[in-house]
Design a protein around this motif. Structure first.
Motif, PDB file in Angstrom:
ATOM      1  N   ILE A  94     108.817  24.855 107.345  1.00 43.27           N
ATOM      2  CA  ILE A  94     107.393  24.521 107.084  1.00 43.27           C
ATOM      3  C   ILE A  94     106.891  23.208 107.772  1.00 43.27           C
ATOM      4  CG2 ILE A  94     105.557  23.652 105.464  1.00 43.27           C
ATOM      5  CD1 ILE A  94     106.963  25.213 103.124  1.00 43.27           C
ATOM      6  N   GLY A  95     107.751  22.372 107.831  1.00 42.80           N
ATOM      7  CA  GLY A  95     107.590  21.140 109.031  1.00 42.80           C
ATOM      8  C   GLY A  95     107.687  21.472 110.273  1.00 42.80           C
ATOM      9  N   MET A  96     108.390  22.287 110.636  1.00 40.18           N
ATOM     10  CA  MET A  96     108.363  22.947 112.125  1.00 40.18           C
ATOM     11  C   MET A  96     107.005  23.531 112.323  1.00 40.18           C
ATOM     12  SD  MET A  96     110.654  21.808 114.033  1.00 40.18           S
ATOM     13  CE  MET A  96     110.765  22.973 115.391  1.00 40.18           C
ATOM     14  N   ALA A  97     106.605  24.194 111.299  1.00 38.08           N
ATOM     15  CA  ALA A  97     105.243  25.156 111.803  1.00 38.08           C
ATOM     16  C   ALA A  97     103.939  24.054 111.747  1.00 38.08           C
ATOM     17  CB  ALA A  97     105.217  26.134 110.602  1.00 38.08           C
ATOM     18  N   ALA A  98     104.049  23.349 110.841  1.00 38.63           N
ATOM     19  CA  ALA A  98     102.983  22.145 110.997  1.00 38.63           C
ATOM     20  C   ALA A  98     103.155  21.351 112.063  1.00 38.63           C
ATOM     21  CB  ALA A  98     103.286  21.243 109.589  1.00 38.63           C
ATOM     22  N   LEU A  99     104.303  20.968 112.445  1.00 35.78           N
ATOM     23  CA  LEU A  99     104.471  20.089 113.679  1.00 35.78           C
ATOM     24  C   LEU A  99     103.861  20.955 115.106  1.00 35.78           C
ATOM     25  CD1 LEU A  99     105.371  17.251 114.672  1.00 35.78           C
ATOM     26  CD2 LEU A  99     107.468  18.497 115.100  1.00 35.78           C
ATOM     27  N   SER A 100     104.299  22.167 114.952  1.00 33.04           N
ATOM     28  CA  SER A 100     103.805  22.914 116.305  1.00 33.04           C
ATOM     29  C   SER A 100     102.413  23.324 115.904  1.00 33.04           C
ATOM     30  CB  SER A 100     104.716  24.378 116.040  1.00 33.04           C
ATOM     31  OG  SER A 100     105.934  24.041 116.104  1.00 33.04           O
ATOM     32  N   ALA A 101     101.815  23.371 115.198  1.00 33.45           N
ATOM     33  CA  ALA A 101     100.301  23.842 115.067  1.00 33.45           C
ATOM     34  C   ALA A 101      99.513  22.731 115.125  1.00 33.45           C
ATOM     35  CB  ALA A 101     100.102  24.505 113.449  1.00 33.45           C
ATOM     36  N   PHE A 102     100.251  21.556 114.741  1.00 31.50           N
ATOM     37  CA  PHE A 102      98.967  20.414 114.948  1.00 31.50           C
ATOM     38  C   PHE A 102      98.616  20.117 116.016  1.00 31.50           C
ATOM     39  CE2 PHE A 102      99.016  15.817 115.915  1.00 31.50           C
ATOM     40  CZ  PHE A 102      98.149  15.332 114.886  1.00 31.50           C
ATOM     41  N   PHE A 103      99.378  20.049 117.235  1.00 35.94           N
ATOM     42  CA  PHE A 103      98.977  19.612 118.618  1.00 35.94           C
ATOM     43  C   PHE A 103      98.074  20.567 119.231  1.00 35.94           C
ATOM     44  CE2 PHE A 103     102.862  17.472 118.003  1.00 35.94           C
ATOM     45  CZ  PHE A 103     102.377  15.914 118.363  1.00 35.94           C
ATOM     46  N   PRO A 104      97.981  22.007 119.181  1.00 35.43           N
ATOM     47  CA  PRO A 104      96.838  22.979 119.978  1.00 35.43           C
ATOM     48  C   PRO A 104      95.649  22.393 118.992  1.00 35.43           C
ATOM     49  CG  PRO A 104      98.819  24.250 119.260  1.00 35.43           C
ATOM     50  CD  PRO A 104      99.334  22.789 118.918  1.00 35.43           C
ATOM     51  N   VAL A 105      95.785  22.089 117.756  1.00 38.67           N
ATOM     52  CA  VAL A 105      94.581  22.017 116.888  1.00 38.67           C
ATOM     53  C   VAL A 105      93.945  20.576 117.251  1.00 38.67           C
ATOM     54  CG1 VAL A 105      93.623  21.933 114.490  1.00 38.67           C
ATOM     55  CG2 VAL A 105      95.353  23.831 115.089  1.00 38.67           C
ATOM     56  N   VAL A 106      94.780  19.754 117.157  1.00 44.21           N
ATOM     57  CA  VAL A 106      94.107  18.223 117.417  1.00 44.21           C
ATOM     58  C   VAL A 106      93.697  18.257 118.895  1.00 44.21           C
ATOM     59  CG1 VAL A 106      96.041  17.115 118.175  1.00 44.21           C
ATOM     60  CG2 VAL A 106      94.575  15.705 116.910  1.00 44.21           C
ATOM     61  N   ILE A 107      94.337  19.108 119.922  1.00 45.12           N
ATOM     62  CA  ILE A 107      93.907  18.851 121.139  1.00 45.12           C
ATOM     63  C   ILE A 107      92.430  19.480 121.204  1.00 45.12           C
ATOM     64  CG2 ILE A 107      94.153  19.771 123.606  1.00 45.12           C
ATOM     65  CD1 ILE A 107      96.883  19.071 123.248  1.00 45.12           C
ATOM     66  N   ALA A 108      92.194  20.846 120.615  1.00 40.63           N
ATOM     67  CA  ALA A 108      90.987  21.568 120.506  1.00 40.63           C
ATOM     68  C   ALA A 108      89.991  20.804 119.898  1.00 40.63           C
ATOM     69  CB  ALA A 108      91.018  22.779 119.834  1.00 40.63           C
ATOM     70  N   ALA A 109      90.421  19.778 118.642  1.00 38.39           N
ATOM     71  CA  ALA A 109      89.464  19.017 117.795  1.00 38.39           C
ATOM     72  C   ALA A 109      88.744  18.040 118.525  1.00 38.39           C
ATOM     73  CB  ALA A 109      90.013  18.823 116.584  1.00 38.39           C
ATOM     74  N   ILE A 110      89.616  17.194 119.527  1.00 37.01           N
ATOM     75  CA  ILE A 110      89.322  15.996 120.409  1.00 37.01           C
ATOM     76  C   ILE A 110      88.382  16.644 121.400  1.00 37.01           C
ATOM     77  CG2 ILE A 110      89.865  14.432 121.749  1.00 37.01           C
ATOM     78  CD1 ILE A 110      92.371  13.773 120.119  1.00 37.01           C
ATOM     79  N   ALA A 111      88.585  17.855 122.064  1.00 41.15           N
ATOM     80  CA  ALA A 111      87.754  18.288 122.951  1.00 41.15           C
ATOM     81  C   ALA A 111      86.563  18.624 122.410  1.00 41.15           C
ATOM     82  CB  ALA A 111      88.422  19.406 123.633  1.00 41.15           C
ATOM     83  N   GLY A 112      86.552  19.241 121.165  1.00 39.94           N
ATOM     84  CA  GLY A 112      85.324  19.701 120.495  1.00 39.94           C
ATOM     85  C   GLY A 112      84.104  18.492 120.339  1.00 39.94           C
ATOM     86  N   MET A 113      84.958  17.532 119.548  1.00 40.71           N
ATOM     87  CA  MET A 113      84.204  16.311 119.239  1.00 40.71           C
ATOM     88  C   MET A 113      83.756  15.581 120.381  1.00 40.71           C
ATOM     89  SD  MET A 113      84.395  15.513 116.199  1.00 40.71           S
ATOM     90  CE  MET A 113      84.102  13.764 115.950  1.00 40.71           C
TER      91      MET A 113
END
Lengths: 249, 248
Positions: A128-147
């Protein structure tokens, strides 16, 4: 150039390709060009697939893997959106954190597996930790770009009406982040899946990754292909579902 | 000025985080065998660089990444061109290639291990398999976005098919193709490090796994930091190259 005849032509090309690939596979299987057993006859793979799909343990493993992916993906997405809003709300913070986030995002996540195993143990926690760590980066990059694309007028209007921070997040930021974040989530789901499967291969006692590598270690190659085929089909279906959700918005 | 201030702030934040981590481990809030304190990590960095073949591992991983991406370009760009020229093939195969994007292709590595033996060829083949997908898709996308007027002008001047391709289509699609190449490079590296780690082949991924197996936690953290730094550098360099290619 009617749509109908073109669709038929596309279908014909696809059918021909499937048949050609199948024929090539069978030829390769019978030619003995590769080591015995690496390319088993498609009939044996089909039989193995049927056996897998009839095995209750296969469903236990598939559900286990799905649970790990979904739990980690949800955690990583939530953390990514939260961090994306926190950083993206201030240009300066986004600029300061940007290089580190992009640098970590391009690092192969598998090397963090030892750390994650030390922190979360070798059971489902580390997957679960690996999945969270992997999914975090594409989402945070998209969210910052969206902001960065959020209309500044909306923010100013909300502020001038004395909107609280939570109002600002719920009524301005989150609605404008839906589109970029869903596309980030689509990438995130793919990398979370890979993260979980690799962690299961390295160290696990259940899950689809573990199942495939177990077959490999006992050189049951046809069974391994069957598990891989089922895994690929599930991954592609999950991705198509995410894509459909993203387009519905 | 602003850019300078933000990078200084970023560095300061990292320094403060490192200090907090050091204090947390010293105060035994976090166990030292789980998180190596930054000071031990720095000390281990020196021993790891001195005692392990870091430079050799680095060259292996990056050499394999570059070579597999180069092969992927040689195969992927012509395939993307074919999918663009033969619309029927393009329509038939595009969604299949897109689906390959979402399939965890890295799981194929046991098969590659059996076919190629435990050698650098496995690593290159696995890098190639994932790098070729974005290159094909981006080449086709770039070619499809070329303004038709450019092609029509070239045809009006009686340019041959080959001249249209090399003088108009490919140069116009170059920025998009390069985006695909950059994606391919990063995917190849991710996959290659993953296989090195999982299958205990040589390279940077192997180094991390080996230090973990030896339970040299500070050394493992040092190796991971090395890997983060190199992939960040890689990302930045290819990004600069991408802008340079796009601007020309």
């Amino acid at each position: 150039m009617t749509g109908r005849s073109e669709r038929h032509a596309v279908l014909a090309v696809r059918l021909a390709t499937v048949l050609a690939l199948w024929g090539a596979w069978e030829l390769l299987a019978r030619s003995g060009l590769l080591y015995e057993g690496v390319v088993p006859s498609s009939l044996r793979v089909a039989a193995a697939l049927a056996a897998e799909l009839g095995d209750p343990l296969f469903y236990r493993d598939a559900l286990w893997t799905a649970y790990e992916i979904v739990a980690g993906f949800a955690l990583g997405t939530l953390a990514g959106v939260a961090a994306g809003i926190a950083l993206g709300a201030r240009r300066f913070a986004a600029a300061a954190a940007g290089p580190y986030i992009h640098g970590l995002a391009s690092t192969p996540k598998i090397v963090f597996l030892p750390i994650v195993m030390l922190l979360c143990g070798v059971g489902a926690g580390s997957k679960i930790g690996m999945a969270a760590l992997s999914a975090f980066f594409p989402v945070v990059i998209a969210a910052i770009a969206g902001m960065a694309e959020v209309d500044a007028v909306l923010v100013r209007v909300a502020r001038s009406f004395n909107a609280s921070a939570s109002d600002l997040v719920r009524k301005v930021y989150l609605p404008s982040l839906v589109v970029p974040v869903t596309s980030g989530m689509r990438l995130g789901l793919g990398v979370a899946t890979i993260g979980v499967l690799l962690a299961e291969i390295k160290f696990s006692d259940r899950g689809l990754g573990h199942r495939a590598i177990q077959h490999y270690q006992f050189f049951r190659v046809a069974d391994m292909y069957a598990v891989l085929l089922a895994t690929f089909a599930l991954a592609v279906a999950a991705n198509a579902l995410m894509g459909r959700l993203a387009r519905r918005r | 000025m602003r850019g300078w201030a933000s990078s200084a702030t970023g560095l300061a934040c990292v320094a403060v985080l490192a200090l907090l981590l050091e204090l947390a481990v010293a105060a035994e809030l976090i166990a030292g065998y789980v998180v190596a304190p930054p000071s031990a990590m720095l000390a281990a960095l020196v021993t790891v660089v001195a005692e392990e073949p870091v430079l050799e591992d680095f060259c292996l991983t990056f050499g394999a990444t570059l070579l597999s991406t180069l092969l992927a370009v040689l195969v992927g760009v012509p395939l993307g061109y074919l999918l663009h020229r033969r619309k029927l093939l393009g329509r038939a195969y595009e969604s299949w290639i897109g689906a390959l994007f979402s399939a965890p292709l890295v799981l194929l590595y046991p098969i590659f291990l059996v076919v190629f033996g435990r050698s650098i060829r496995v690593v290159i083949a696995m890098g190639f398999v994932v790098a070729v997908v974005p290159i094909i898709l981006k080449t086709r996308e770039g070619l499809a976005a070329v303004r038709p007027v450019l092609v029509n002008v070239a045809r009006a001047f009686n340019a041959s098919e080959a001249a249209v391709t090399t003088k108009v289509l490919l140069p116009a699609a170059r920025p998009t193709i390069f985006t695909g190449v950059r994606l391919g490079l990063i995917y190849a590296m991710t996959n290659i490090v993953g296989i090195e780690f999982l299958a205990n082949l040589s390279g940077l991924g192997f180094l991390v796994g080996e230090l973990y197996d030896r339970y040299d936690i500070p050394g493992m953290y040092a190796a991971i930091v090395c890997l983060i730094l190199t992939s960040a550098l890689f990302y930045a360099l290819t990004g600069r190259l991408e802008r340079w290619v796009g601007a020309r």
